[in-house]
Scaffold this motif. Structure first.
Motif, PDB file in Angstrom:
ATOM      1  N   SER A  85       0.841  -1.198   0.000  1.00 13.39           N
ATOM      2  CA  SER A  85       0.000   0.000   0.000  1.00 13.39           C
ATOM      3  C   SER A  85       0.875   1.247   0.000  1.00 13.39           C
ATOM      4  CB  SER A  85      -0.934   0.008   1.221  1.00 13.39           C
ATOM      5  OG  SER A  85      -0.184   0.013   2.424  1.00 13.39           O
ATOM      6  N   PHE A  86       0.229   2.387  -0.299  1.00 20.34           N
ATOM      7  CA  PHE A  86       0.869   3.706  -0.275  1.00 20.34           C
ATOM      8  C   PHE A  86       0.229   4.506   0.860  1.00 20.34           C
ATOM      9  CE2 PHE A  86       1.151   2.036  -4.531  1.00 20.34           C
ATOM     10  CZ  PHE A  86       2.427   2.351  -4.951  1.00 20.34           C
ATOM     11  N   PRO A  87       0.751   4.422   2.075  1.00 25.87           N
ATOM     12  CA  PRO A  87       0.056   4.988   3.235  1.00 25.87           C
ATOM     13  C   PRO A  87      -0.074   6.502   3.229  1.00 25.87           C
ATOM     14  CG  PRO A  87       2.259   4.255   3.843  1.00 25.87           C
ATOM     15  CD  PRO A  87       2.014   3.771   2.454  1.00 25.87           C
ATOM     16  N   ASP A  88       0.811   7.209   2.521  1.00 24.48           N
ATOM     17  CA  ASP A  88       0.771   8.678   2.529  1.00 24.48           C
ATOM     18  C   ASP A  88      -0.011   9.259   1.352  1.00 24.48           C
ATOM     19  OD1 ASP A  88       2.262   8.627   4.797  1.00 24.48           O
ATOM     20  OD2 ASP A  88       4.164   9.176   3.846  1.00 24.48           O
ATOM     21  N   ALA A  91      -5.386   9.298  -2.213  1.00 25.85           N
ATOM     22  CA  ALA A  91      -6.168   8.694  -3.294  1.00 25.85           C
ATOM     23  C   ALA A  91      -6.027   7.177  -3.354  1.00 25.85           C
ATOM     24  CB  ALA A  91      -5.758   9.293  -4.645  1.00 25.85           C
ATOM     25  N   SER A  92      -5.105   6.633  -2.580  1.00 31.39           N
ATOM     26  CA  SER A  92      -4.883   5.188  -2.604  1.00 31.39           C
ATOM     27  C   SER A  92      -5.924   4.500  -1.732  1.00 31.39           C
ATOM     28  CB  SER A  92      -3.469   4.867  -2.101  1.00 31.39           C
ATOM     29  OG  SER A  92      -3.256   3.478  -2.054  1.00 31.39           O
ATOM     30  N   HIS A  93      -6.967   4.005  -2.363  1.00 29.65           N
ATOM     31  CA  HIS A  93      -8.052   3.392  -1.613  1.00 29.65           C
ATOM     32  C   HIS A  93      -8.013   1.874  -1.628  1.00 29.65           C
ATOM     33  CE1 HIS A  93      -9.364   4.275  -5.763  1.00 29.65           C
ATOM     34  NE2 HIS A  93      -9.887   3.064  -5.718  1.00 29.65           N
ATOM     35  N   LEU A  94      -7.183   1.269  -2.503  1.00 30.29           N
ATOM     36  CA  LEU A  94      -7.060  -0.183  -2.554  1.00 30.29           C
ATOM     37  C   LEU A  94      -5.585  -0.573  -2.515  1.00 30.29           C
ATOM     38  CD1 LEU A  94      -9.646  -1.237  -5.309  1.00 30.29           C
ATOM     39  CD2 LEU A  94      -9.846  -1.548  -2.836  1.00 30.29           C
ATOM     40  N   PRO A  95      -5.231  -1.571  -1.715  1.00 28.90           N
ATOM     41  CA  PRO A  95      -3.836  -2.030  -1.713  1.00 28.90           C
ATOM     42  C   PRO A  95      -3.544  -2.869  -2.953  1.00 28.90           C
ATOM     43  CG  PRO A  95      -5.136  -3.400  -0.252  1.00 28.90           C
ATOM     44  CD  PRO A  95      -6.055  -2.311  -0.744  1.00 28.90           C
ATOM     45  N   LEU A  96      -2.277  -3.002  -3.279  1.00 28.00           N
ATOM     46  CA  LEU A  96      -1.853  -3.904  -4.338  1.00 28.00           C
ATOM     47  C   LEU A  96      -1.743  -5.302  -3.736  1.00 28.00           C
ATOM     48  CD1 LEU A  96      -1.026  -1.069  -5.462  1.00 28.00           C
ATOM     49  CD2 LEU A  96       0.840  -2.226  -6.640  1.00 28.00           C
ATOM     50  N   LEU A  97      -2.421  -6.258  -4.363  1.00 27.76           N
ATOM     51  CA  LEU A  97      -2.486  -7.609  -3.818  1.00 27.76           C
ATOM     52  C   LEU A  97      -1.366  -8.482  -4.372  1.00 27.76           C
ATOM     53  CD1 LEU A  97      -6.354  -8.191  -4.062  1.00 27.76           C
ATOM     54  CD2 LEU A  97      -5.032  -7.217  -2.168  1.00 27.76           C
ATOM     55  N   TRP A  98      -1.024  -9.482  -3.608  1.00 35.31           N
ATOM     56  CA  TRP A  98      -0.039 -10.479  -4.037  1.00 35.31           C
ATOM     57  C   TRP A  98      -0.693 -11.359  -5.098  1.00 35.31           C
ATOM     58  CZ3 TRP A  98       1.513 -15.134  -0.450  1.00 35.31           C
ATOM     59  CH2 TRP A  98       2.455 -15.931  -1.107  1.00 35.31           C
ATOM     60  N   THR A  99      -0.214 -11.233  -6.339  1.00 34.81           N
ATOM     61  CA  THR A  99      -0.841 -11.943  -7.444  1.00 34.81           C
ATOM     62  C   THR A  99      -0.050 -13.153  -7.918  1.00 34.81           C
ATOM     63  OG1 THR A  99       0.199 -10.438  -9.050  1.00 34.81           O
ATOM     64  CG2 THR A  99      -2.022  -9.886  -8.267  1.00 34.81           C
ATOM     65  N   SER A 100       1.269 -13.154  -7.719  1.00 30.29           N
ATOM     66  CA  SER A 100       2.076 -14.295  -8.156  1.00 30.29           C
ATOM     67  C   SER A 100       3.454 -14.231  -7.525  1.00 30.29           C
ATOM     68  CB  SER A 100       2.201 -14.329  -9.683  1.00 30.29           C
ATOM     69  OG  SER A 100       2.954 -13.222 -10.144  1.00 30.29           O
ATOM     70  N   ALA A 144       6.870  10.947 -11.207  1.00 25.65           N
ATOM     71  CA  ALA A 144       8.328  10.931 -11.089  1.00 25.65           C
ATOM     72  C   ALA A 144       8.743  11.530  -9.752  1.00 25.65           C
ATOM     73  CB  ALA A 144       8.965  11.679 -12.244  1.00 25.65           C
ATOM     74  N   ARG A 145       8.556  10.772  -8.679  1.00 24.30           N
ATOM     75  CA  ARG A 145       8.947  11.226  -7.350  1.00 24.30           C
ATOM     76  C   ARG A 145       9.057  10.008  -6.433  1.00 24.30           C
ATOM     77  NH1 ARG A 145       4.525  11.607  -3.756  1.00 24.30           N
ATOM     78  NH2 ARG A 145       2.466  11.435  -4.723  1.00 24.30           N
ATOM     79  N   ASP A 146       9.423  10.252  -5.200  1.00 21.82           N
ATOM     80  CA  ASP A 146       9.558   9.176  -4.225  1.00 21.82           C
ATOM     81  C   ASP A 146       8.225   8.909  -3.537  1.00 21.82           C
ATOM     82  OD1 ASP A 146      12.192   9.127  -4.902  1.00 21.82           O
ATOM     83  OD2 ASP A 146      12.919  10.114  -3.090  1.00 21.82           O
ATOM     84  N   TYR A 147       7.955   7.641  -3.280  1.00 21.59           N
ATOM     85  CA  TYR A 147       6.734   7.244  -2.593  1.00 21.59           C
ATOM     86  C   TYR A 147       7.087   6.396  -1.369  1.00 21.59           C
ATOM     87  CZ  TYR A 147       3.732   8.636  -6.502  1.00 21.59           C
ATOM     88  OH  TYR A 147       3.070   9.355  -7.469  1.00 21.59           O
ATOM     89  N   LYS A 148       6.337   6.610  -0.302  1.00 26.73           N
ATOM     90  CA  LYS A 148       6.442   5.746   0.860  1.00 26.73           C
ATOM     91  C   LYS A 148       5.579   4.520   0.623  1.00 26.73           C
ATOM     92  CE  LYS A 148       5.609   5.648   5.869  1.00 26.73           C
ATOM     93  NZ  LYS A 148       5.107   6.429   7.039  1.00 26.73           N
ATOM     94  N   VAL A 149       6.186   3.340   0.720  1.00 27.02           N
ATOM     95  CA  VAL A 149       5.495   2.087   0.445  1.00 27.02           C
ATOM     96  C   VAL A 149       5.535   1.213   1.693  1.00 27.02           C
ATOM     97  CG1 VAL A 149       5.625  -0.057  -0.870  1.00 27.02           C
ATOM     98  CG2 VAL A 149       5.925   2.116  -2.031  1.00 27.02           C
ATOM     99  N   LEU A 165       7.400  -4.219   6.333  1.00 28.64           N
ATOM    100  CA  LEU A 165       8.474  -3.384   5.810  1.00 28.64           C
ATOM    101  C   LEU A 165       7.891  -2.076   5.290  1.00 28.64           C
ATOM    102  CD1 LEU A 165      11.419  -2.987   4.736  1.00 28.64           C
ATOM    103  CD2 LEU A 165      10.692  -4.175   2.668  1.00 28.64           C
ATOM    104  N   THR A 166       8.558  -0.975   5.580  1.00 29.54           N
ATOM    105  CA  THR A 166       8.244   0.340   5.026  1.00 29.54           C
ATOM    106  C   THR A 166       9.513   0.901   4.399  1.00 29.54           C
ATOM    107  OG1 THR A 166       6.539   0.742   6.701  1.00 29.54           O
ATOM    108  CG2 THR A 166       7.380   2.648   5.502  1.00 29.54           C
ATOM    109  N   PHE A 167       9.429   1.294   3.132  1.00 29.29           N
ATOM    110  CA  PHE A 167      10.613   1.786   2.441  1.00 29.29           C
ATOM    111  C   PHE A 167      10.205   2.815   1.395  1.00 29.29           C
ATOM    112  CE2 PHE A 167       9.024  -1.629  -0.149  1.00 29.29           C
ATOM    113  CZ  PHE A 167       9.292  -1.257  -1.455  1.00 29.29           C
ATOM    114  N   THR A 168      11.201   3.410   0.749  1.00 32.00           N
ATOM    115  CA  THR A 168      10.978   4.418  -0.282  1.00 32.00           C
ATOM    116  C   THR A 168      11.072   3.780  -1.664  1.00 32.00           C
ATOM    117  OG1 THR A 168      11.901   6.159   1.127  1.00 32.00           O
ATOM    118  CG2 THR A 168      11.771   6.615  -1.234  1.00 32.00           C
ATOM    119  N   LEU A 169      10.016   3.935  -2.444  1.00 31.63           N
ATOM    120  CA  LEU A 169      10.002   3.466  -3.829  1.00 31.63           C
ATOM    121  C   LEU A 169      10.281   4.667  -4.727  1.00 31.63           C
ATOM    122  CD1 LEU A 169       9.424   1.040  -5.751  1.00 31.63           C
ATOM    123  CD2 LEU A 169       7.083   1.903  -5.896  1.00 31.63           C
TER     124      LEU A 169
END
Length: 238
Positions: A85-88, A91-100, A144-149, A165-169
């Protein structure tokens, strides 16, 4: 006589008490060591990935991350599910799911992948996996910027989702968003001295290219003049 007997009894009691303390301490140490080595429930740990694969098409985003999962305890940990997910981002209302789970980081037609399935991380061991996350309408279109993931995990011995884990993407590195390919996730860190050296090397390269271009141009003009007969020793007309 009585004082001597009392002193002997006191010494015997002291010796017995010391022996008891030593025995109890040894027993406690043995039990604690056994628990630490064989029965302690540890935590699942992970670290920021140095690279990632990404593709963005319309409202769909897909990320593939090389994740190392380490079990800090003695008992095995069962990983049931993962999500990103993108906690900050409001507009991020749905997390990205583990698909494979893929066999490598670089996507390709000949790669091997499998659907999400639970796996075990043995005690005091680590596992490396290439986890793919996807969401068709996550609400986030990377700029084109940094995101907290944040990556969350569900494990067998706990209830609910837990932060792993929380990191910068660094999506600034995504230069071909419509192609599913690999990018570095490390920031470009140059000291002032390194930057000056890089600028000097680039300037030297450009000057060398300009010099080579001028030399080639002069040689070409000389060759052209020879072909037209405008240079060399003039001939006397007969």
């Amino acid at each position: 006589m009585l004082p001597l007997m009392a002193a002997a009894d006191q010494n015997a009691f002291s010796s017995l008490s010391a022996a008891s303390i030593v025995s109890v301490s040894a027993l406690l140490f043995t039990v604690a060591s056994f628990w630490w080595l064989n029965a302690r429930q540890g935590r699942l740990e992970s670290w920021e990935p140095h690279s990632f694969a990404a593709i963005v098409r319309g409202s769909m985003i897909r990320l593939r991350l090389p994740l190392v999962l380490h079990n800090s305890g003695a008992k095995p940990i069962i990983v049931q599910d993962l999500r990103l997910s993108f906690p900050d981002e409001p507009a991020s209302h749905l997390p990205l799911l583990w698909t494979s789970s893929a066999s490598r980081l670089q996507p390709g037609p000949d790669e091997e992948s499998e659907l999400p399935t639970g796996f075990v991380v043995a005690g005091r061991e680590a596992r490396k996996l290439f986890i793919e996350f996807e969401a068709p309408f996550s609400g986030v279109v990377p700029e084109a910027r940094d995101y907290k993931v944040r990556i969350q995990v569900r494990v067998g011995h706990r209830k609910g989702w837990r932060s792993l884990l929380t990191f910068t993407l660094r999506t600034t590195n995504i230069v071909h968003p419509d192609q599913y390919t690999v990018y570095h996730n490390a920031p470009l860190e140059l000291t002032k001295e390194d930057q000056e050296k890089a600028d000097a090397a680039l300037l030297e390269l450009l000057e060398g290219q300009e010099k080579d271009g001028s030399t080639k141009g002069e040689a070409k003009r000389r060759d052209s003049s020879d072909d037209e007969g405008n240079t060399g020793t003039p001939q006397t007309p007969t």
